[in-house]
Design an enzyme around this catalytic site. Structure first.
Site, PDB file in Angstrom:
ATOM      1  N   CYS A   7     -52.148  75.415 -51.982  1.00  0.00           N
ATOM      2  CA  CYS A   7     -52.768  76.208 -50.901  1.00  0.00           C
ATOM      3  C   CYS A   7     -51.974  77.276 -50.439  1.00  0.00           C
ATOM      4  O   CYS A   7     -50.677  77.588 -51.065  1.00  0.00           O
ATOM      5  CB  CYS A   7     -52.518  75.137 -49.681  1.00  0.00           C
ATOM      6  SG  CYS A   7     -53.881  75.971 -48.211  1.00  0.00           S
ATOM      7  N   ASP A 126     -50.504  66.619 -41.684  1.00  0.00           N
ATOM      8  CA  ASP A 126     -49.492  67.744 -41.723  1.00  0.00           C
ATOM      9  C   ASP A 126     -48.664  67.479 -40.416  1.00  0.00           C
ATOM     10  O   ASP A 126     -48.872  66.785 -39.610  1.00  0.00           O
ATOM     11  CB  ASP A 126     -50.295  69.213 -41.794  1.00  0.00           C
ATOM     12  CG  ASP A 126     -49.246  70.402 -42.119  1.00  0.00           C
ATOM     13  OD1 ASP A 126     -48.356  70.076 -42.511  1.00  0.00           O
ATOM     14  OD2 ASP A 126     -49.855  71.393 -42.359  1.00  0.00           O
TER      15      ASP A 126
END
Length: 207
Positions: A7, A126
Site C-alpha cells: 500500500c 490497523d
C-alpha cells in the site's frame, strides 16, 4: 498461500517492482497523506499492472461521486474505506463489481464486540491513532486479531508490519492477507526495493 498488498504506492516503478516480487494487490492512497496520489499518477500506475493484480483505492472522507470517478478513471477493482459506508453506497459499489475492504482501527480487545463488519468483502485491521486514519507504522496486539475471526469475514492484517515481523504475524494470526506501507519505505511515497522483496518473500514463505 497468503496474499500480500503493498500500500501507499505513489510511483509507477514501485508498483512494477512490487508486482514483479509477487504482490497480489497494489494500494493507492487518495486521502490526505504524505503518500497521496492524484488521478493522473494513479492511472499511470494502473496501466502498468497485469490483469490479475488487484488495484485498490484507499479513501477516507471522499464522497461517493468522487470515489466513482476515480474507480472509472483508474479502473480500480476494490476500495479500502476508512469511514463507515451506507447501504446505498455499498449497493452502488457492488453493482459495479467493486470489492469493499472495510478498514477498522484496533484500540484493544473490546473492539471485537463493539464493531461488526458492514457487509464487507474483507476487513483490514490497523492500529488505532487519534491523528491518523492509517499508515501509523505501529503494530497492535495480534491476539486481538485472532478474536476478530469470529466475524467470519476475510481479515487483512496491517499496522506496523515489516520484513522483520511479518512471518511471526502470519503464524500467530493466519490472516487472509497482509498489508504493508511504511514498513517497506525509504520515506513516505518511495518504496525500498530490498524491503519490498524481502517482505513478500517472507510473507509467502519463499525463504
Amino acid at each position: 498461500m497468503i496474499r500480500v498488498k503493498i500500500c501507499g504506492i505513489a510511483r509507477v516503478e514501485d508498483a512494477i517492482w512490487a508486482v514483479r516480487c509477487g504482490a497480489d494487490a497494489i494500494g493507492m492512497v487518495f486521502a490526505e497523506s504524505p503518500r497521496r496520489v492524484n488521478a493522473e499518477t494513479a492511472m499511470a500506475i494502473c496501466r502498468e499492472l497485469g490483469p490479475l493484480v488487484v488495484r485498490v483505492g484507499v479513501f477516507v472522507n471522499q464522497s461517493v461521486d468522487e470515489i466513482f470517478e476515480l474507480i472509472r478513471d483508474c479502473s480500480l477493482d476494490a476500495v479500502q474505506m476508512h469511514r463507515a459506508t451506507s447501504p446505498y453506497e455499498r449497493k452502488l459499489l457492488r453493482s459495479r463489481g467493486i470489492r469493499i475492504i472495510q478498514a477498522t482501527r484496533v484500540r484493544g480487545e473490546e473492539f471485537v464486540d463493539e464493531i461488526s463488519p458492514q457487509d464487507a468483502d474483507a476487513v483490514l485491521l490497523d492500529t488505532y491513532s487519534e491523528n491518523m486514519a492509517g499508515g501509523t507504522g505501529k503494530s497492535f496486539d495480534w491476539y486481538v486479531a485472532t478474536r476478530a475471526k469470529s466475524w467470519n469475514v476475510p481479515l487483512i492484517l496491517s499496522g506496523g508490519l515489516s520484513p522483520y515481523n511479518v512471518s511471526e504475524a502470519i503464524r500467530q494470526v493466519a490472516p487472509y492477507a497482509v498489508d504493508v506501507s511504511s514498513g517497506v519505505e525509504e520515506f513516505p511515497g518511495r518504496k525500498d526495493p530490498g524491503k519490498v522483496k524481502e517482505f513478500i518473500e517472507r510473507a509467502k514463505n519463499l525463504r
